[in-house]
Design an enzyme around this catalytic site. Structure first.
Site, PDB file in Angstrom:
ATOM      1  N   LYS A 136       0.861  -1.205   0.000  1.00  0.00           N
ATOM      2  CA  LYS A 136       0.000   0.000   0.000  1.00  0.00           C
ATOM      3  C   LYS A 136       0.883   1.235   0.000  1.00  0.00           C
ATOM      4  O   LYS A 136       1.992   1.209   0.533  1.00  0.00           O
ATOM      5  CB  LYS A 136      -0.875   0.022   1.263  1.00  0.00           C
ATOM      6  CG  LYS A 136      -2.125   0.845   1.114  1.00  0.00           C
ATOM      7  CD  LYS A 136      -3.184   0.077   0.357  1.00  0.00           C
ATOM      8  CE  LYS A 136      -4.395   0.927   0.048  1.00  0.00           C
ATOM      9  NZ  LYS A 136      -5.438   0.098  -0.597  1.00  0.00           N
TER      10      LYS A 136
HETATM   11  P1  NAD Z   1     -13.372   7.251  -3.252  1.00  0.00           P
HETATM   12  O1  NAD Z   1     -12.386   8.301  -2.930  1.00  0.00           O
HETATM   13  O2  NAD Z   1     -13.753   7.001  -4.661  1.00  0.00           O
HETATM   14  O3  NAD Z   1     -14.738   7.487  -2.444  1.00  0.00           O
HETATM   15  C1  NAD Z   1     -14.815   7.626  -1.069  1.00  0.00           C
HETATM   16  C2  NAD Z   1     -16.224   8.086  -0.712  1.00  0.00           C
HETATM   17  O4  NAD Z   1     -16.370   8.109   0.700  1.00  0.00           O
HETATM   18  C3  NAD Z   1     -16.569   9.488  -1.177  1.00  0.00           C
HETATM   19  O5  NAD Z   1     -17.944   9.537  -1.508  1.00  0.00           O
HETATM   20  C4  NAD Z   1     -16.291  10.356   0.062  1.00  0.00           C
HETATM   21  O6  NAD Z   1     -17.024  11.562   0.056  1.00  0.00           O
HETATM   22  C5  NAD Z   1     -16.763   9.405   1.141  1.00  0.00           C
HETATM   23  N1  NAD Z   1     -16.135   9.622   2.439  1.00  0.00           N
HETATM   24  C6  NAD Z   1     -14.829   9.821   2.717  1.00  0.00           C
HETATM   25  N2  NAD Z   1     -14.647   9.947   4.045  1.00  0.00           N
HETATM   26  C7  NAD Z   1     -15.863   9.806   4.608  1.00  0.00           C
HETATM   27  C8  NAD Z   1     -16.341   9.836   5.941  1.00  0.00           C
HETATM   28  N3  NAD Z   1     -15.524  10.077   6.961  1.00  0.00           N
HETATM   29  N4  NAD Z   1     -17.669   9.625   6.154  1.00  0.00           N
HETATM   30  C9  NAD Z   1     -18.498   9.394   5.108  1.00  0.00           C
HETATM   31  N5  NAD Z   1     -18.114   9.371   3.838  1.00  0.00           N
HETATM   32  C10 NAD Z   1     -16.813   9.582   3.594  1.00  0.00           C
HETATM   33  O7  NAD Z   1     -12.790   5.920  -2.577  1.00  0.00           O
HETATM   34  P2  NAD Z   1     -13.124   4.419  -2.949  1.00  0.00           P
HETATM   35  O8  NAD Z   1     -12.139   3.963  -3.948  1.00  0.00           O
HETATM   36  O9  NAD Z   1     -14.571   4.285  -3.199  1.00  0.00           O
HETATM   37  O10 NAD Z   1     -12.728   3.688  -1.586  1.00  0.00           O
HETATM   38  C11 NAD Z   1     -13.618   3.617  -0.485  1.00  0.00           C
HETATM   39  C12 NAD Z   1     -13.126   2.535   0.467  1.00  0.00           C
HETATM   40  O11 NAD Z   1     -13.048   1.283  -0.226  1.00  0.00           O
HETATM   41  C13 NAD Z   1     -11.727   2.738   1.055  1.00  0.00           C
HETATM   42  O12 NAD Z   1     -11.695   2.163   2.337  1.00  0.00           O
HETATM   43  C14 NAD Z   1     -10.829   1.940   0.114  1.00  0.00           C
HETATM   44  O13 NAD Z   1      -9.611   1.558   0.725  1.00  0.00           O
HETATM   45  C15 NAD Z   1     -11.729   0.750  -0.118  1.00  0.00           C
HETATM   46  N6  NAD Z   1     -11.431  -0.036  -1.325  1.00  0.00           N
HETATM   47  C16 NAD Z   1     -11.419   0.560  -2.556  1.00  0.00           C
HETATM   48  C17 NAD Z   1     -11.176  -0.225  -3.675  1.00  0.00           C
HETATM   49  C18 NAD Z   1     -11.202   0.342  -5.073  1.00  0.00           C
HETATM   50  O14 NAD Z   1     -11.059  -0.436  -6.038  1.00  0.00           O
HETATM   51  N7  NAD Z   1     -11.435   1.644  -5.250  1.00  0.00           N
HETATM   52  C19 NAD Z   1     -10.900  -1.598  -3.539  1.00  0.00           C
HETATM   53  C20 NAD Z   1     -10.951  -2.173  -2.257  1.00  0.00           C
HETATM   54  C21 NAD Z   1     -11.220  -1.364  -1.172  1.00  0.00           C
END
Ligand code: NAD
Length: 400
Positions: free
Chosen positions: A97
């Site tokens: 990461k």
């Molecule tokens: P992103 O940046 O596209 O979206 C994050 C979303 O969460 C946004 O809508 C933001 O406004 C909201 N957000 C952020 N902090 C917040 C809070 N404190 N309370 C409420 N809403 C909040 O990110 P993503 O890629 O969708 O990732 C989201 C989660 O999923 C993370 O934990 C990431 O590690 C995990 N994840 C992502 C992927 C991927 O392929 N993108 C894969 C596995 C896990």
């Protein structure tokens, strides 16, 4: 607290030679200063962290996060979860990461490009040798991955690239696809219920949250609550998800869309069948878990449920599908993209989704068998399966 400090992992490692020690100490951590010249006179310095956890099973795989709250501890935790996720799903990668501590909402695409170029400059040899294969995470996306490709000229150096330059059809939807499939399959296996008509609340409407909503809607579920960093919306009849997604991508906000306002904490406690935290870590805690009304929690985000909340859910009989299974669709698709880059083969989004569904179904089946056998929670069973895979790999490598 490291996920490897959980009692279930410690007891699994007991008596396994020095495997436990190796799993805890096999981290390689880099603390970096990124120096970015904005113009002739202005230099910005940002802290960045790169963690390779355990690479016994393959190259370190894990996204690059740009966020103002990034820390070395958070990056380490996420790298450890990647080790477990790739092991549980049988994908031949290890855990890695990266985190860049900057407020991504204040960065334009030019700045992000300069940051990523500097980042590549510092870890170039890890990327070019294939030791570390990054992907998008919070605050980064296909454009940033395209910059990495542009700097290395090797398509297999990075996944999550845009279509047309080695990107995979279905990659951007992949994590949400896996979360939605996990919810549907989990409901069927754990409660013998069909997803049709089930009420779903989703925290976070970024990549994971929005695509999860999209697929659940297509499966016939009702998405009744959504939120982002600024708060959420409720619609008890179920949102028109397609309209909501296009509104969000145009306005970058949920505000103004039809629905009743709700806070992020309120969303966790809403009367829904399924709750999907898909935003960030540690939102389901000893303070919030007691208020959850859903019978099934599907961890779309990494680490959204604390150890204390897990205990509360166990006591209350609420089933939790762990992140290392539920959000594995992204890394499963990344594996296909990496493999395609090496072989030059092409694939379709439908094939990618089918592979994700089948992989999650296979892992879920093993997880449920072990759960029954040893009277564990879903999370405990997933962790045991993953740790056993890693131990086997370390034995095969002659590490233990
Ligand atoms: P992103 O940046 O596209 O979206 C994050 C979303 O969460 C946004 O809508 C933001 O406004 C909201 N957000 C952020 N902090 C917040 C809070 N404190 N309370 C409420 N809403 C909040 O990110 P993503 O890629 O969708 O990732 C989201 C989660 O999923 C993370 O934990 C990431 O590690 C995990 N994840 C992502 C992927 C991927 O392929 N993108 C894969 C596995 C896990």
């Amino acid at each position: 607290m490291s996920i490897f400090d959980l009692d279930i992992i410690k007891s699994e490692l007991e008596g396994k030679k020095n495997a436990g020690l190796l799993l805890l100490k096999s981290e390689e951590k880099k603390i970096i200063n990124l120096n970015i010249w904005v113009d002739n006179k202005t230099l910005i310095v940002a802290d960045a962290f790169v963690v390779y956890h355990n690479t016994a099973r393959g190259p370190a795989k894990g996204g690059i996060r740009i966020d103002k709250n990034v820390t070395l501890d958070e990056t380490t935790d996420l790298a450890e979860r990647m080790t477990l996720k790739t092991a549980l799903t049988g994908i031949p990668f290890g855990g890695g990461k990266s985190g860049i501590r900057m407020d991504s909402t204040k960065l334009d695409s030019y700045m992000k490009k300069e940051i990523i170029k500097e980042f590549v400059h510092i870890i170039r040899s890890d990327l070019e040798t294939g030791y570390y294969v990054p992907a998008p995470d919070m605050g980064t996306g296909p454009k940033e991955m395209a910059t990495i490709y542009g700097q290395t000229h090797k398509q297999e150096c990075v996944t999550g690239k845009p279509l047309g330059i080695g990107g995979l059809p279905g990659r951007k939807e992949a994590t949400g696809r896996g979360v939605a499939f996990s919810a549907m399959y989990g409901l069927r296996k754990l409660y013998k219920q069909d997803i049709k008509g089930m009420k779903v609340a989703i925290q976070g409407f970024g990549n994971v949250g929005s695509w999860t909503a999209f697929f659940l809607d297509r499966m016939g579920a009702k998405v009744v609550a959504v939120s982002d960093l600024n708060g959420g919306l409720v619609n008890n009849k179920g949102f028109d998800v397609t309209k909501l997604m296009s509104y969000y991508s145009k306005n970058n906000s949920l505000t103004g869309f039809e629905g009743e306002a709700i806070s992020n904490e309120g969303l966790l406690a809403i009367a829904a069948d399924i709750l999907i935290p898909a935003a960030c870590e540690n939102v389901l805690t000893d303070k919030t878990a007691g208020k959850v009304k859903a019978k099934l929690v599907v961890e779309g985000a990494n680490g959204p449920t604390t150890k204390e909340a897990d205990e509360i859910f166990k006591r209350r009989g609420i089933e939790v599908i762990p992140d290392i299974l539920a959000n594995s669709g992204g890394v499963i698709a990344s594996y296909i993209e990496w493999k395609s880059a090496k072989s030059g083969s092409l694939t379709s989004a439908e094939e990618v989704f089918e592979f994700i569904d089948k992989t999650i179904e296979r892992c879920f089946t093993s997880l449920l068998a072990l759960k029954k056998d040893r009277k564990l929670t879903n999370k405990e069973a997933g962790l045991v399966l993953a740790v056993d895979e890693i131990i086997t790999a370390m034995e095969n490598r002659g590490w233990i």
